[in-house]
Design a protein around this motif. Sequence first.
Motif, PDB file in Angstrom:
ATOM      1  N   LEU B   7       0.822  -1.214   0.000  1.00  0.00           N
ATOM      2  CA  LEU B   7       0.000   0.000   0.000  1.00  0.00           C
ATOM      3  C   LEU B   7       0.857   1.266   0.000  1.00  0.00           C
ATOM      4  O   LEU B   7       1.732   1.453   0.847  1.00  0.00           O
ATOM      5  CB  LEU B   7      -0.928  -0.006   1.227  1.00  0.00           C
ATOM      6  CG  LEU B   7      -1.988   1.093   1.293  1.00  0.00           C
ATOM      7  CD1 LEU B   7      -2.985   0.974   0.142  1.00  0.00           C
ATOM      8  CD2 LEU B   7      -2.721   1.053   2.627  1.00  0.00           C
ATOM      9  N   HIS B   8       0.581   2.104  -1.010  1.00  0.00           N
ATOM     10  CA  HIS B   8       1.225   3.417  -1.110  1.00  0.00           C
ATOM     11  C   HIS B   8       0.143   4.480  -1.023  1.00  0.00           C
ATOM     12  O   HIS B   8      -0.869   4.369  -1.689  1.00  0.00           O
ATOM     13  CB  HIS B   8       1.954   3.575  -2.454  1.00  0.00           C
ATOM     14  CG  HIS B   8       3.158   2.707  -2.591  1.00  0.00           C
ATOM     15  ND1 HIS B   8       4.452   3.198  -2.579  1.00  0.00           N
ATOM     16  CD2 HIS B   8       3.280   1.360  -2.749  1.00  0.00           C
ATOM     17  CE1 HIS B   8       5.318   2.199  -2.727  1.00  0.00           C
ATOM     18  NE2 HIS B   8       4.627   1.062  -2.843  1.00  0.00           N
ATOM     19  N   ALA B   9       0.372   5.525  -0.236  1.00  0.00           N
ATOM     20  CA  ALA B   9      -0.641   6.585  -0.165  1.00  0.00           C
ATOM     21  C   ALA B   9       0.010   7.943   0.054  1.00  0.00           C
ATOM     22  O   ALA B   9       1.060   8.058   0.688  1.00  0.00           O
ATOM     23  CB  ALA B   9      -1.634   6.298   0.966  1.00  0.00           C
ATOM     24  N   LYS B  10      -0.655   8.950  -0.501  1.00  0.00           N
ATOM     25  CA  LYS B  10      -0.153  10.318  -0.422  1.00  0.00           C
ATOM     26  C   LYS B  10      -1.146  11.174   0.348  1.00  0.00           C
ATOM     27  O   LYS B  10      -2.349  10.961   0.267  1.00  0.00           O
ATOM     28  CB  LYS B  10      -0.103  10.918  -1.828  1.00  0.00           C
ATOM     29  CG  LYS B  10       1.116  10.613  -2.637  1.00  0.00           C
ATOM     30  CD  LYS B  10       0.981  11.436  -3.904  1.00  0.00           C
ATOM     31  CE  LYS B  10       2.014  11.056  -4.926  1.00  0.00           C
ATOM     32  NZ  LYS B  10       1.744  11.744  -6.197  1.00  0.00           N
ATOM     33  N   VAL B  11      -0.643  12.169   1.026  1.00  0.00           N
ATOM     34  CA  VAL B  11      -1.526  13.198   1.549  1.00  0.00           C
ATOM     35  C   VAL B  11      -0.869  14.540   1.244  1.00  0.00           C
ATOM     36  O   VAL B  11       0.335  14.710   1.441  1.00  0.00           O
ATOM     37  CB  VAL B  11      -1.833  13.015   3.057  1.00  0.00           C
ATOM     38  CG1 VAL B  11      -0.577  13.025   3.911  1.00  0.00           C
ATOM     39  CG2 VAL B  11      -2.810  14.076   3.532  1.00  0.00           C
ATOM     40  N   ALA B  12      -1.664  15.440   0.698  1.00  0.00           N
ATOM     41  CA  ALA B  12      -1.177  16.758   0.286  1.00  0.00           C
ATOM     42  C   ALA B  12       0.108  16.640  -0.539  1.00  0.00           C
ATOM     43  O   ALA B  12       1.055  17.404  -0.369  1.00  0.00           O
ATOM     44  CB  ALA B  12      -0.961  17.647   1.505  1.00  0.00           C
ATOM     45  N   GLY B  13       0.152  15.650  -1.427  1.00  0.00           N
ATOM     46  CA  GLY B  13       1.279  15.528  -2.345  1.00  0.00           C
ATOM     47  C   GLY B  13       2.476  14.761  -1.801  1.00  0.00           C
ATOM     48  O   GLY B  13       3.374  14.389  -2.552  1.00  0.00           O
ATOM     49  N   ASN B  14       2.493  14.505  -0.489  1.00  0.00           N
ATOM     50  CA  ASN B  14       3.624  13.763   0.079  1.00  0.00           C
ATOM     51  C   ASN B  14       3.283  12.290   0.221  1.00  0.00           C
ATOM     52  O   ASN B  14       2.238  11.944   0.764  1.00  0.00           O
ATOM     53  CB  ASN B  14       3.975  14.302   1.472  1.00  0.00           C
ATOM     54  CG  ASN B  14       4.367  15.756   1.407  1.00  0.00           C
ATOM     55  OD1 ASN B  14       5.090  16.186   0.512  1.00  0.00           O
ATOM     56  ND2 ASN B  14       3.850  16.527   2.351  1.00  0.00           N
ATOM     57  N   GLU B  15       4.198  11.457  -0.237  1.00  0.00           N
ATOM     58  CA  GLU B  15       3.968  10.027  -0.073  1.00  0.00           C
ATOM     59  C   GLU B  15       4.260   9.647   1.378  1.00  0.00           C
ATOM     60  O   GLU B  15       5.355   9.884   1.890  1.00  0.00           O
ATOM     61  CB  GLU B  15       4.853   9.223  -1.020  1.00  0.00           C
ATOM     62  CG  GLU B  15       4.512   7.742  -0.963  1.00  0.00           C
ATOM     63  CD  GLU B  15       5.119   6.952  -2.098  1.00  0.00           C
ATOM     64  OE1 GLU B  15       6.345   7.027  -2.275  1.00  0.00           O
ATOM     65  OE2 GLU B  15       4.364   6.247  -2.793  1.00  0.00           O
ATOM     66  N   ILE B  16       3.260   9.097   2.042  1.00  0.00           N
ATOM     67  CA  ILE B  16       3.422   8.749   3.452  1.00  0.00           C
ATOM     68  C   ILE B  16       3.569   7.234   3.615  1.00  0.00           C
ATOM     69  O   ILE B  16       4.435   6.756   4.321  1.00  0.00           O
ATOM     70  CB  ILE B  16       2.220   9.238   4.292  1.00  0.00           C
ATOM     71  CG1 ILE B  16       1.969  10.733   4.061  1.00  0.00           C
ATOM     72  CG2 ILE B  16       2.434   8.945   5.765  1.00  0.00           C
ATOM     73  CD1 ILE B  16       2.997  11.664   4.642  1.00  0.00           C
ATOM     74  N   LEU B  17       2.668   6.500   2.958  1.00  0.00           N
ATOM     75  CA  LEU B  17       2.790   5.034   3.012  1.00  0.00           C
ATOM     76  C   LEU B  17       3.557   4.575   1.771  1.00  0.00           C
ATOM     77  O   LEU B  17       3.235   4.966   0.649  1.00  0.00           O
ATOM     78  CB  LEU B  17       1.402   4.377   3.049  1.00  0.00           C
ATOM     79  CG  LEU B  17       0.547   4.675   4.292  1.00  0.00           C
ATOM     80  CD1 LEU B  17      -0.749   3.883   4.221  1.00  0.00           C
ATOM     81  CD2 LEU B  17       1.297   4.371   5.580  1.00  0.00           C
ATOM     82  N   LYS B  18       4.571   3.746   2.017  1.00  0.00           N
ATOM     83  CA  LYS B  18       5.454   3.385   0.901  1.00  0.00           C
ATOM     84  C   LYS B  18       5.606   1.878   0.799  1.00  0.00           C
ATOM     85  O   LYS B  18       6.699   1.342   0.961  1.00  0.00           O
ATOM     86  CB  LYS B  18       6.824   4.025   1.123  1.00  0.00           C
ATOM     87  CG  LYS B  18       6.775   5.533   1.212  1.00  0.00           C
ATOM     88  CD  LYS B  18       8.093   6.110   1.705  1.00  0.00           C
ATOM     89  CE  LYS B  18       7.975   7.623   1.863  1.00  0.00           C
ATOM     90  NZ  LYS B  18       9.153   8.199   2.518  1.00  0.00           N
ATOM     91  N   GLY B  19       4.514   1.213   0.582  1.00  0.00           N
ATOM     92  CA  GLY B  19       4.602  -0.239   0.405  1.00  0.00           C
ATOM     93  C   GLY B  19       4.347  -0.989   1.694  1.00  0.00           C
ATOM     94  O   GLY B  19       5.191  -1.739   2.173  1.00  0.00           O
ATOM     95  N   LEU B  20       3.159  -0.759   2.249  1.00  0.00           N
ATOM     96  CA  LEU B  20       2.831  -1.394   3.528  1.00  0.00           C
ATOM     97  C   LEU B  20       2.105  -2.716   3.306  1.00  0.00           C
ATOM     98  O   LEU B  20       1.205  -2.801   2.473  1.00  0.00           O
ATOM     99  CB  LEU B  20       1.963  -0.428   4.348  1.00  0.00           C
ATOM    100  CG  LEU B  20       1.612  -0.861   5.768  1.00  0.00           C
ATOM    101  CD1 LEU B  20       1.626   0.348   6.686  1.00  0.00           C
ATOM    102  CD2 LEU B  20       0.269  -1.558   5.830  1.00  0.00           C
ATOM    103  N   ASN B  21       2.525  -3.726   4.045  1.00  0.00           N
ATOM    104  CA  ASN B  21       1.863  -5.035   3.989  1.00  0.00           C
ATOM    105  C   ASN B  21       1.380  -5.423   5.376  1.00  0.00           C
ATOM    106  O   ASN B  21       2.101  -5.224   6.350  1.00  0.00           O
ATOM    107  CB  ASN B  21       2.848  -6.105   3.501  1.00  0.00           C
ATOM    108  CG  ASN B  21       3.315  -5.823   2.079  1.00  0.00           C
ATOM    109  OD1 ASN B  21       2.544  -5.911   1.129  1.00  0.00           O
ATOM    110  ND2 ASN B  21       4.575  -5.449   1.947  1.00  0.00           N
ATOM    111  N   LEU B  22       0.162  -5.937   5.426  1.00  0.00           N
ATOM    112  CA  LEU B  22      -0.368  -6.358   6.725  1.00  0.00           C
ATOM    113  C   LEU B  22      -1.510  -7.340   6.513  1.00  0.00           C
ATOM    114  O   LEU B  22      -2.333  -7.170   5.612  1.00  0.00           O
ATOM    115  CB  LEU B  22      -0.882  -5.136   7.503  1.00  0.00           C
ATOM    116  CG  LEU B  22      -1.395  -5.380   8.932  1.00  0.00           C
ATOM    117  CD1 LEU B  22      -0.270  -5.835   9.849  1.00  0.00           C
ATOM    118  CD2 LEU B  22      -2.022  -4.098   9.483  1.00  0.00           C
ATOM    119  N   GLN B  23      -1.518  -8.364   7.342  1.00  0.00           N
ATOM    120  CA  GLN B  23      -2.612  -9.339   7.282  1.00  0.00           C
ATOM    121  C   GLN B  23      -3.219  -9.430   8.681  1.00  0.00           C
ATOM    122  O   GLN B  23      -2.503  -9.665   9.656  1.00  0.00           O
ATOM    123  CB  GLN B  23      -2.031 -10.704   6.848  1.00  0.00           C
ATOM    124  CG  GLN B  23      -2.916 -11.903   7.075  1.00  0.00           C
ATOM    125  CD  GLN B  23      -4.013 -12.031   6.002  1.00  0.00           C
ATOM    126  OE1 GLN B  23      -3.751 -11.767   4.825  1.00  0.00           O
ATOM    127  NE2 GLN B  23      -5.205 -12.409   6.416  1.00  0.00           N
TER     128      GLN B  23
END
Lengths: 480, 252
Positions: B7-23
């Motif tokens: 999982l990758h996610a951005k807020v206000a243009g900044n990438e915060i999550l950079k490849g998160l894995n979780l089960q």
Amino acid sequence: MSEENKTIENVTNSEYKWGFVTEIEEDAFPKGLNEDIIRKISEIKQEPEWLLEWRLKAYKHWLTLKEPTWAKVKYESPDFQDIRYFSAPKQKPKLNSLDEVDPELLATFEKLGIPLEEQKLLANVAVDAVFDSVSVATTFKETLKEKGVIFSSISEAVREHPDLVKKYLGSVVPYTDNFYAALNAAVFSDGSFVYIPKGVRCPMELSTYFRINAAETGQFERTLIVADEGGYVSYLEGCTAPQRDENQLHAAVVELIAMDNAEIKYSTVQNWYPGDKDGKGGIYNFVTKRGLCETNAKISWTQVETGSAVTWKYPSCVLKGDNSIGEFYSIAVTNNYQQADTGTKMIHIGKNTRSTIVSKGISAGFSDNSYRGLVKVHKSAEGARNFSQCDSMLMSDKCGAHTFPYIEVDNNSSTVEHEATTSKVSEDQIFYLNQRGIPTEDAVNMIVNGFCKEVFRVLPMEFAVEAQKLLEISLEGSVG
Amino acid sequence: MITIKNLHAKVAGNEILKGLNLQVNAGEVHAIMGPNGSGKSTLANVLAGNEAYEVTEGEVIFNGKNLLELAPEERACEGIFLAFQYPVEIPGVTNSTFLKTAIDSIRKYRNEPEISAKEFLALIREKAALLDMDNKLISRAVNEGFSGGEKKRNEILQLLMLNPKLAILDETDSGLDIDALKIVSKGVNHFRSPENATIVVTHYQRLLDYIVPDFVHVLYKGKIIKSGGKELALELEEKGYDWLKTDEVEAV
């Protein structure tokens, strides 16, 4: 544009749901205004000479006046010679029962959700239905008669109770009051008249549904309510109108007189055609409403305003008698290109007079919503108190909310408080409600209803339900 | 129950999550810990569907459904609940109206009939009592004039009322004194069952004394860099995060 903005826009963009036209033959006048037209109105209505004289005086005075321009609204000024000043459904009403009413008309009422038949049987509400300018059906008259309450069209009252009408007509809003009050006095077509005798508590809420139906016909209602000493009445006024392309002028006058120890509660739900999404068409609503309170009397104005293209309306209280009370509770919703400049005037004259103002303005789309209020405390008003609260809620980035409070105090023993807030429906609030499973439209309705709660609380029960529905319809698709 | 992949996610243009894995499986409690700015709240908000956060890559499967395709209210109806770090106020709307509307919205989504007023009242009284909440708070406007502790308690009341499948607690312990912390934890433990799961996002080990997790994950710079059992939380408490930061490359 964020998703939420889009949703809000969708909600706000919903078309006027009650835009249907009833086809009934109209008994219409030629367009334009002159003395002959006024004489003809008076003649058709078989009015006494004094009333005709009054109308003509008002007309002459009106000719000397100019349209007011101080309100924060912009619109194309109506061409007063291009308006038809009288229209009435052709079938002349001399009806003994609802069966005799034009079936088309009854169907219209059904569409509006006011089946007279049912109301007669079920609801404890007497309805004086004003369709265009002439009252065609009046119910519950008998019950009211027993208590000595008079509830009729003003035309009928002129014929049957001329002394009462003559005594009070124009006593609170004289024809010299303002441009539209003068025009109304000259050409008023019909309206309601209520008289509550001494010490009588009106056994039911009185209700009138106004409806503008004839194209290009200005509507000039005149309402007069008198509560004699110790009397009480709750009066409901509700309006919807069919969809129209051209602007229609509505200039009503409402006068309330509360004698010593009397109380009048006047509630309005106003939903006239506001124009389309682009601001085309819609009703011009220029209304003068004022009440006079004698000693220990109380007048409450409650209004839910969602309609009209342009609104200019300040239901006011003249607190003449000692210890009299004035209240004004208002919700004004504007959407698309609607403009509203509304508020109240509380004139404190008597000792220990009290007034409360609670105004909730909701603006969406490109609309402009202004609160304009005057609190005036005369020198004589020892110990007068006022509390005003004006809250505005913005639902888009392109709408406006304005507050113009005027406070004039000439007595230093009085207390005047004013509070004002402006807020925006926040994305955080909507997300919070979404996260609990509530869809965006419901979330917006919930937030708006919460915002208006203090006003809904003072509306009569059945009206509050209707008003909430109206608010939802008016703001459908409008969060932003 | 929920599977998060890359999982990758951005807020206000900044990438915060950079490849998160979780089960996370049913019956489990997972704690997500990490220093400020590591992406803990971002994860919570992304899962709940806050539109201020943009998912740029990866997938989230929740009970067989592609969660990222669902609107926030649909996710809620599917059984995702976020206890907010900063609950907002809804002036003029009572807690009970709000909660009944929420329950009925979720029931409607599931084609179930509305909850009866009687049933609702019994339920809310029971849950409020469990959280030592004054009945007055139920009839007050949502979070309006609530203290910080009352707001957090109100979040847990909502959790118990809505009884979701996956509860995500975003810094629910922040700003709570020890008594409030115990009450909130009691509520969460009451919620725990073999059928549901909980993700606890927190700074401090303290909360985990009361809500004992099955797994602890350390989130750093948008990735989970270490996972372990509940003892990992104690280790973090003792040593801080610095010792992990050097291991970053080796981990995951």
